[in-house]
Scaffold this active site. Structure first.
Site, PDB file in Angstrom:
ATOM      1  N   LYS A   1       0.566   5.692   7.968  1.00 25.96           N
ATOM      2  CA  LYS A   1      -0.085   4.604   7.231  1.00 25.96           C
ATOM      3  C   LYS A   1      -1.402   4.151   7.864  1.00 25.96           C
ATOM      4  CE  LYS A   1       4.162   2.792   5.197  1.00 25.96           C
ATOM      5  NZ  LYS A   1       5.004   1.624   4.941  1.00 25.96           N
TER       6      LYS A   1
ATOM      7  N   ASP B   1       2.783  -2.385   0.131  1.00 25.89           N
ATOM      8  CA  ASP B   1       3.930  -2.784   0.959  1.00 25.89           C
ATOM      9  C   ASP B   1       4.044  -4.299   1.089  1.00 25.89           C
ATOM     10  OD1 ASP B   1       5.097  -0.354   1.605  1.00 25.89           O
ATOM     11  OD2 ASP B   1       3.893  -0.062   3.416  1.00 25.89           O
TER      12      ASP B   1
END
Length: 517
Positions: free
Chosen positions: A314, A351
């Site tokens: 990420k 997220d």
């Protein structure tokens, strides 16, 4: 050609050679002929196009006794007969001649396909003396269990197999990294003869799902888990029901989840069903990636249109994208990558919304309140983990007015994130005795407790008594040890499955331009 080729170099789908639909073959690997016949019937019931009879798996195989029963007509499926020697990854350990005799008998009994290894193909063709029935296709195969050769070597191997007079070429290699599969895709799309091209093991998994896009003659799917005939072979049911392989063609857009590990992810199930529900010609696959930048530059075709990004990529994704959404840049982590028509990669983060909204709704459900003020406002919010997910949770909690604390195994990383969001940092050891006030919220963003390590937990049950709310980003299993013990301590628990579904809805919107379900 370079050793690693970009899939952008593949012939565009519209210019690809028109080919028949890729067939689904289920290997029958039973030890007894009667059980093998039952496996063929089960494969037919699943919707397979043909069955591979692995004669080398049969115990006490007697060709003249067993083959007539296995190949008796009418058959539920066409038969591909393989009698693989040990030196090519099979179980047969005898001389070639008895094996050749069995394969020739299979042809005479009406087998639609017979597989012979390149190493002995000339010898086998000479043995047959031109007696191969016209309705039987000869597959000449080469298996490399060590690596995937260069593009030049694969092209040379292809020519070598073609020169034997094979009706169908089969090349199976092994991936040491996922970019190896791109070379097999190059061979598939440029080949002018029927070809089976597959790459084995987890890093080669995508070759088994995406071969219809690039023109592969067939792919293999096991009857069920545990009955694979090669490393990381998917089940036929998953190929049909999860990956919708019957609908994959040259124009199919490819999406997927980039991670390491990635096999546990439920994202393919969720996204493929979502694509199917809106009639989108797309497939979503797991990408087991070691080097993110290398992966993105290799699979650079517009048809590789978007990616979910998970542990441990990420943060690297921020650097790999040409443009990054301001919120994702502030967080320092990207979990969604979109390839624009001009080829540029744009990064987003879904997220933080997915996780924070799941935690807020979990708290509101217990309080039975619909206040517009976030239930996180003013609360002490402890984040375990300083990676991409940790950054997203810390950012989201701070935006909602929480006072954020970062705990991490490596203190330097905790301190780095703590400085970014203006909160204190702790080690996991220090967190065990951290209890400055009542009503704290805990959010685990690490992989601790994820399948198969289901007995692990980032914090002891004794320490959990200090928390009113506990969230775990891990969703396999749905109830982790952390959540189970937190519930036993009386805390409100929020499953990572809630975050997973919500962040995936955000990704779906980015992927398709359509609202999430």
């Amino acid at each position: 050609m370079a050793a690693v080729m970009s899939v952008s170099a593949v012939v565009p789908p519209a210019a690809a050679v028109a080919r028949a639909r890729t067939l689904l073959c289920v290997p029958a690997t039973a030890r007894a002929p009667r059980e093998m016949a039952a496996e063929v019937a089960a494969a037919a019931a699943l919707g397979a196009d043909l069955a591979e009879l692995r004669l080398d798996r049969l115990a006490g195989f007697a060709p003249r006794r067993d083959l007539p029963a296995l190949l008796a007509k009418p058959r539920t499926l066409p038969a591909l007969v393989t009698y693989r020697p040990k030196w090519e990854g099979g179980e047969y350990e005898g001389d070639d001649e008895p094996r050749f005799e069995a394969l020739q008998l299979a042809m005479e009994l009406g087998a639609e396909y017979v597989d012979i290894e390149l190493k002995v193909a000339d010898k086998f063709i000479k043995f047959m003396s031109g007696k191969k029935p016209e309705n039987c296709k000869l597959i000449v195969s080469s298996h490399n269990y060590d690596n995937t050769p260069s593009a030049e070597e694969l092209a040379s191997l292809l020519a070598q197999i073609q020169a034997t007079g094979a009706d169908i070429v089969k090349i199976a290699t092994t991936a040491t990294e996922i970019v190896d599969v791109s070379r097999m895709f190059q061979i598939l799309v440029h080949c002018q003869v029927p070809i089976i091209g597959l790459v084995m093991n987890d890093r080669g998994f995508i070759s088994r799902v995406l071969c219809p896009k690039f023109g592969g003659y067939l792919t293999f799917g096991s009857l069920e888990k545990g009955k694979e005939s090669a490393p990381s072979q998917p089940t036929a049911a998953d190929l049909i029901n999860v990956y919708n392989i019957r609908q994959i063609g040259p124009d199919t857009k490819v999406f997927g989840i980039i991670g390491n590990p990635v096999g546990h992810s439920k994202s393919p199930i969720l996204h493929n069903e979502a694509f199917r529900s809106v009639g989108l010609n797309a497939v979503y696959v797991p990408f087991l990636v070691d080097d993110l930048a290398k992966f993105l530059s290799t699979y650079s075709s517009p048809d590789f249109a978007g990616f979910s990004c998970t542990i441990p990529h990420k943060e690297a994704a921020v650097r790999c994208c040409d443009e990054v959404d301001p919120i994702a840049r502030d967080i320092g982590a990207v979990n969604t990558i979109i390839r624009k028509p001009d080829g540029k990669l744009v990064g987003y983060n879904t997220d933080y919304v997915g996780a924070i909204s799941a935690i807020e709704d979990g708290i509101r459900a217990t309080q039975q309140t619909h206040s517009t003020v976030s239930p996180l406002a003013g609360r002490l919010f402890v984040v375990i983990g300083a990676g991409g997910a940790g950054k997203a949770l810390a950012y989201g909690a701070k935006e909602k007015g929480a006072r954020v604390v970062i705990a991490n195994r490596t203190f330097a990383r905790a301190q780095e994130l703590g400085n970014l969001i203006g909160g204190p940092a702790l080690t996991l050891t220090e967190l065990e005795n951290y209890h400055p006030e009542e009503g704290m919220i805990l959010a685990n963003t690490t992989a601790i407790g994820m399948h198969p390590n289901v007995n692990e937990t980032p914090l002891s049950k004794q320490a959990l008594k200090s928390y009113a709310v506990v969230f775990d980003a891990v969703y396999t299993p749905k109830e982790t040890r952390l959540l189970r013990e937190a519930a036993e301590c009386g805390a409100t628990v929020v499953s990572g499955l809630e975050m997973f579904i919500r962040q995936a809805m955000g990704q779906f919107e980015h992927f398709t331009g359509m609202p999430g379900c």
